[in-house]
Design a protein around this motif. Structure first.
Motif, PDB file in Angstrom:
ATOM      1  N   VAL A 248      59.174  40.473  39.599  1.00 34.63           N
ATOM      2  CA  VAL A 248      58.473  41.712  39.258  1.00 34.63           C
ATOM      3  C   VAL A 248      58.109  41.731  37.771  1.00 34.63           C
ATOM      4  O   VAL A 248      57.062  42.272  37.379  1.00 34.63           O
ATOM      5  N   LEU A 249      58.941  41.117  36.926  1.00 33.69           N
ATOM      6  CA  LEU A 249      58.657  41.081  35.489  1.00 33.69           C
ATOM      7  C   LEU A 249      57.437  40.239  35.152  1.00 33.69           C
ATOM      8  O   LEU A 249      57.028  40.186  33.982  1.00 33.69           O
ATOM      9  N   CYS A 250      56.839  39.599  36.140  1.00 31.32           N
ATOM     10  CA  CYS A 250      55.640  38.788  35.911  1.00 31.32           C
ATOM     11  C   CYS A 250      54.519  39.621  35.297  1.00 31.32           C
ATOM     12  O   CYS A 250      53.727  39.112  34.475  1.00 31.32           O
ATOM     13  N   PHE A 251      54.430  40.906  35.663  1.00 32.40           N
ATOM     14  CA  PHE A 251      53.348  41.751  35.154  1.00 32.40           C
ATOM     15  C   PHE A 251      53.524  42.095  33.675  1.00 32.40           C
ATOM     16  O   PHE A 251      52.612  42.649  33.069  1.00 32.40           O
ATOM     17  N   LYS A 252      54.697  41.797  33.114  1.00 35.99           N
ATOM     18  CA  LYS A 252      54.927  42.042  31.695  1.00 35.99           C
ATOM     19  C   LYS A 252      54.582  40.834  30.830  1.00 35.99           C
ATOM     20  O   LYS A 252      54.695  40.915  29.603  1.00 35.99           O
ATOM     21  N   VAL A 253      54.208  39.731  31.447  1.00 35.66           N
ATOM     22  CA  VAL A 253      53.768  38.560  30.689  1.00 35.66           C
ATOM     23  C   VAL A 253      52.292  38.743  30.342  1.00 35.66           C
ATOM     24  O   VAL A 253      51.461  38.910  31.241  1.00 35.66           O
ATOM     25  N   PRO A 254      51.902  38.734  29.064  1.00 36.15           N
ATOM     26  CA  PRO A 254      50.489  38.960  28.703  1.00 36.15           C
ATOM     27  C   PRO A 254      49.584  37.895  29.299  1.00 36.15           C
ATOM     28  O   PRO A 254      49.918  36.712  29.320  1.00 36.15           O
ATOM     29  N   VAL A 255      48.424  38.336  29.766  1.00 40.50           N
ATOM     30  CA  VAL A 255      47.462  37.396  30.334  1.00 40.50           C
ATOM     31  C   VAL A 255      46.949  36.437  29.261  1.00 40.50           C
ATOM     32  O   VAL A 255      46.714  35.254  29.512  1.00 40.50           O
ATOM     33  N   ILE A 311      47.107  35.900  40.017  1.00 39.36           N
ATOM     34  CA  ILE A 311      45.918  35.041  39.972  1.00 39.36           C
ATOM     35  C   ILE A 311      44.656  35.885  39.907  1.00 39.36           C
ATOM     36  O   ILE A 311      43.720  35.585  39.136  1.00 39.36           O
ATOM     37  N   MET A 312      44.606  36.975  40.671  1.00 33.27           N
ATOM     38  CA  MET A 312      43.422  37.836  40.664  1.00 33.27           C
ATOM     39  C   MET A 312      43.244  38.528  39.316  1.00 33.27           C
ATOM     40  O   MET A 312      42.121  38.648  38.807  1.00 33.27           O
ATOM     41  N   LEU A 313      44.342  38.977  38.702  1.00 30.14           N
ATOM     42  CA  LEU A 313      44.240  39.646  37.417  1.00 30.14           C
ATOM     43  C   LEU A 313      43.786  38.702  36.313  1.00 30.14           C
ATOM     44  O   LEU A 313      43.020  39.088  35.424  1.00 30.14           O
ATOM     45  N   VAL A 314      44.263  37.466  36.359  1.00 27.38           N
ATOM     46  CA  VAL A 314      43.811  36.487  35.376  1.00 27.38           C
ATOM     47  C   VAL A 314      42.325  36.205  35.557  1.00 27.38           C
ATOM     48  O   VAL A 314      41.567  36.075  34.581  1.00 27.38           O
ATOM     49  N   ASN A 315      41.897  36.131  36.829  1.00 29.23           N
ATOM     50  CA  ASN A 315      40.478  35.905  37.097  1.00 29.23           C
ATOM     51  C   ASN A 315      39.622  37.075  36.640  1.00 29.23           C
ATOM     52  O   ASN A 315      38.508  36.897  36.129  1.00 29.23           O
ATOM     53  N   ILE A 316      40.107  38.299  36.785  1.00 22.13           N
ATOM     54  CA  ILE A 316      39.362  39.476  36.353  1.00 22.13           C
ATOM     55  C   ILE A 316      39.290  39.550  34.836  1.00 22.13           C
ATOM     56  O   ILE A 316      38.305  40.017  34.259  1.00 22.13           O
ATOM     57  N   ASP A 321      30.591  36.860  34.993  1.00 22.24           N
ATOM     58  CA  ASP A 321      29.648  37.969  34.905  1.00 22.24           C
ATOM     59  C   ASP A 321      30.255  39.174  35.612  1.00 22.24           C
ATOM     60  O   ASP A 321      31.338  39.108  36.191  1.00 22.24           O
ATOM     61  N   GLU A 322      29.523  40.273  35.583  1.00 16.88           N
ATOM     62  CA  GLU A 322      30.055  41.513  36.149  1.00 16.88           C
ATOM     63  C   GLU A 322      30.223  41.452  37.658  1.00 16.88           C
ATOM     64  O   GLU A 322      31.044  42.158  38.237  1.00 16.88           O
ATOM     65  N   ALA A 323      29.487  40.568  38.324  1.00 16.66           N
ATOM     66  CA  ALA A 323      29.571  40.470  39.789  1.00 16.66           C
ATOM     67  C   ALA A 323      30.899  39.897  40.252  1.00 16.66           C
ATOM     68  O   ALA A 323      31.274  40.056  41.403  1.00 16.66           O
ATOM     69  N   ASP A 324      31.618  39.207  39.340  1.00 16.97           N
ATOM     70  CA  ASP A 324      32.903  38.628  39.727  1.00 16.97           C
ATOM     71  C   ASP A 324      34.020  39.648  39.784  1.00 16.97           C
ATOM     72  O   ASP A 324      35.112  39.349  40.276  1.00 16.97           O
ATOM     73  N   ILE A 325      33.785  40.843  39.283  1.00 20.83           N
ATOM     74  CA  ILE A 325      34.833  41.861  39.273  1.00 20.83           C
ATOM     75  C   ILE A 325      34.881  42.544  40.637  1.00 20.83           C
ATOM     76  O   ILE A 325      33.852  42.987  41.153  1.00 20.83           O
ATOM     77  N   PRO A 326      36.058  42.653  41.277  1.00 16.15           N
ATOM     78  CA  PRO A 326      36.172  43.287  42.598  1.00 16.15           C
ATOM     79  C   PRO A 326      35.755  44.744  42.565  1.00 16.15           C
ATOM     80  O   PRO A 326      35.822  45.416  41.527  1.00 16.15           O
ATOM     81  N   CYS A 327      35.326  45.236  43.703  1.00 12.60           N
ATOM     82  CA  CYS A 327      34.873  46.623  43.822  1.00 12.60           C
ATOM     83  C   CYS A 327      36.000  47.611  43.539  1.00 12.60           C
ATOM     84  O   CYS A 327      35.766  48.707  43.013  1.00 12.60           O
ATOM     85  N   SER A 380      40.368  45.198  28.771  1.00 10.86           N
ATOM     86  CA  SER A 380      41.791  44.873  28.592  1.00 10.86           C
ATOM     87  C   SER A 380      42.668  46.107  28.753  1.00 10.86           C
ATOM     88  O   SER A 380      43.766  46.034  29.303  1.00 10.86           O
ATOM     89  N   SER A 381      42.177  47.280  28.294  1.00  7.88           N
ATOM     90  CA  SER A 381      42.960  48.501  28.450  1.00  7.88           C
ATOM     91  C   SER A 381      43.097  48.894  29.912  1.00  7.88           C
ATOM     92  O   SER A 381      44.169  49.296  30.369  1.00  7.88           O
ATOM     93  N   VAL A 382      41.994  48.763  30.652  1.00  2.00           N
ATOM     94  CA  VAL A 382      42.044  49.118  32.073  1.00  2.00           C
ATOM     95  C   VAL A 382      42.941  48.161  32.842  1.00  2.00           C
ATOM     96  O   VAL A 382      43.742  48.574  33.694  1.00  2.00           O
ATOM     97  N   ILE A 383      42.850  46.864  32.558  1.00  2.00           N
ATOM     98  CA  ILE A 383      43.704  45.879  33.238  1.00  2.00           C
ATOM     99  C   ILE A 383      45.177  46.117  32.896  1.00  2.00           C
ATOM    100  O   ILE A 383      46.056  45.977  33.756  1.00  2.00           O
ATOM    101  N   HIS A 384      45.432  46.516  31.667  1.00  2.00           N
ATOM    102  CA  HIS A 384      46.816  46.829  31.284  1.00  2.00           C
ATOM    103  C   HIS A 384      47.351  48.000  32.088  1.00  2.00           C
ATOM    104  O   HIS A 384      48.516  48.001  32.502  1.00  2.00           O
ATOM    105  N   ARG A 385      46.510  49.013  32.319  1.00  2.00           N
ATOM    106  CA  ARG A 385      46.938  50.140  33.146  1.00  2.00           C
ATOM    107  C   ARG A 385      47.224  49.687  34.576  1.00  2.00           C
ATOM    108  O   ARG A 385      48.197  50.129  35.205  1.00  2.00           O
ATOM    109  N   ILE A 386      46.347  48.825  35.100  1.00  2.00           N
ATOM    110  CA  ILE A 386      46.573  48.323  36.467  1.00  2.00           C
ATOM    111  C   ILE A 386      47.878  47.554  36.543  1.00  2.00           C
ATOM    112  O   ILE A 386      48.651  47.681  37.510  1.00  2.00           O
ATOM    113  N   GLU A 387      48.158  46.747  35.536  1.00  2.00           N
ATOM    114  CA  GLU A 387      49.407  45.980  35.520  1.00  2.00           C
ATOM    115  C   GLU A 387      50.624  46.893  35.470  1.00  2.00           C
ATOM    116  O   GLU A 387      51.644  46.614  36.133  1.00  2.00           O
TER     117      GLU A 387
END
Length: 411
Positions: A248-255, A311-316, A321-327, A380-387
């Protein structure tokens, strides 16, 4: 001289008494020899039934094989009955109160171990190697039998390694007739000479008489064993829980550090290796699945999901381009912008002073037409919130699953 005379007289009397006891014993055996028969019950009235009382002495539990569902134990069985044909007057035979006779010369009850895993194990199958029978002057007899027994036992590993097993050893007579009646003299199993087992602790042991029909009786020896769980807790439960927490602590490792994927994969591979080691140590009972197996598989599933999300968060974080970001992430971006606009409107409509408004209000740099793009947001701020959301979500799942597992195995 007087003292020496007394000593000599005492020695002579002792020697005379010993000779007298020897001859009296020989005479008593010869007197009773004609009344002994190993095939006829020692009753004057052969139409009545002979009652045999049984005491059980538990000496050791060698082991409990979960895979074969077998219990290995050492039990001594004390049988008590009365020889009506072997009664004598003590005063006629030098005050002899009891003698020992061989089982091959006198009648003994034919007992069988009903649930033995061996072929029809008879407790009285070898008369020449069994103990002698102790007979008192009033005909009361005591005879010990038993030995190393291997019996079947129904195993339930649902609460492994905090499980408690109850095994039953059933003793019955070989012939279902009205000539012999067996019953337990006490419901308590004697454990004075019991040798404690290293893996199992004895919690309870009782004997109950069970009558199938009027003359068909069984003795059920119920032995309740509790597994010593400290070894399994330190070597199985604790490592699984610690490894799940580290996952679970994996989400605390910075991308940005570039170590998140290697960290997640290393923990997942460690989990798989640990699962193989645990599966080898766990008892294999096809009819039952233990809560520990479910708990380990649940934590393995969580580790797999966390690795996939990493893996998905690192890819995001590094899209081409913007099309690679999931809906789903785009939807969260829209919600993030919507909340920021609402906060700005609330600040404009508040009754604070002009100075407070000037200090608290931030310039609105976002497009108001609703056509803002993902690239204009602080990704980066939004991804941090998701994490953070994922971290606390999976931490709650880990804590709840662990608490539920401990409750299920301990109740």
């Amino acid at each position: 001289m007087a003292a020496a005379y007394i000593v000599i007289v005492a020695m002579l009397l002792t020697a005379y008494g010993q000779n007298n006891t020897f001859w009296e014993n020989k005479r008593l055996h010869k007197h009773l020899e004609g009344n002994m028969d190993d095939k006829i019950r020692p009753l004057i009235n052969q139409s009545s039934a002979i009652a045999v009382l049984i005491d059980v002495h538990l000496q050791a539990i060698q082991g409990l094989n979960e895979k074969e569902q077998q219990l290995e134990s050492t039990i001594a069985i004390a049988c008590h009955w009365n020889y009506e044909t072997l009664v004598w007057n003590k005063s006629d035979f030098g005050g002899i109160t009891g003698i020992n006779i061989s089982p091959k010369d006198a009648w003994i009850p034919e007992l069988v171990l009903s649930n033995s895993v061996e072929s029809m194990f008879l407790l009285t199958e070898n008369r020449e190697n069994t103990n002698n029978i102790a007979v008192m002057s009033n005909g009361d007899a005591t005879w010990f039998t038993g030995g190393h027994l291997r019996t079947g036992c129904h195993i339930d590993i649902t609460k492994y390694p905090f499980d408690t097993q109850t095994c039953t050893i059933t003793i019955s007579k070989t012939v279902s007739d009205s000539e012999l009646y067996i019953r337990a003299s006490s419901e308590k199993v004697t454990t004075v000479l019991y040798d404690e087992n290293s893996e199992w602790s004895l919690k309870r042991s009782v004997v109950k008489t069970r009558a199938l029909y009027e003359y068909i009786t069984f003795l059920d020896i119920h032995i309740t064993l509790a597994r010593h769980s400290l070894f399994y807790t330190l070597n199985v439960v604790v490592p699984v829980a610690l490894l799940s927490f580290m996952t679970v602590l994996c989400f605390k490792v910075p991308v940005a550090s570039g170590e998140r994927l290697s960290y997640s994969m290393a923990l997942l591979l460690t989990f798989v290796v640990l699962l193989n080691l645990i599966s080898e140590s766990m008892p294999r009972v096809p009819k039952h699945i233990s809560y520990l197996q479910l708990y380990v598989n649940c934590q393995l599933t969580i580790a797999f999901v966390i690795t996939t999300l990493s893996i998905m968060l690192v890819n995001i974080s590094y899209p081409k381009d913007e099309a690679d970001i999931p809906c789903v992430v785009k939807l969260y971006f829209w919600y993030y912008n919507y909340r920021k606009r609402r906060q700005t409107v609330n600040l404009d409509s508040s009754e604070e002073t002009a100075a407070d408004k000037k200090s608290d209000r931030k310039p609105n740099t976002q497009p108001q037409s609703g056509t803002e793009t993902v690239s204009s947001l602080d990704r980066s701020s939004v991804i941090h919130r998701i994490e953070n959301v994922l971290f606390w979500g999976f931490m709650a799942i880990f804590i709840c699953s662990t608490i539920m597992f401990l409750i299920l195995v301990t109740i």
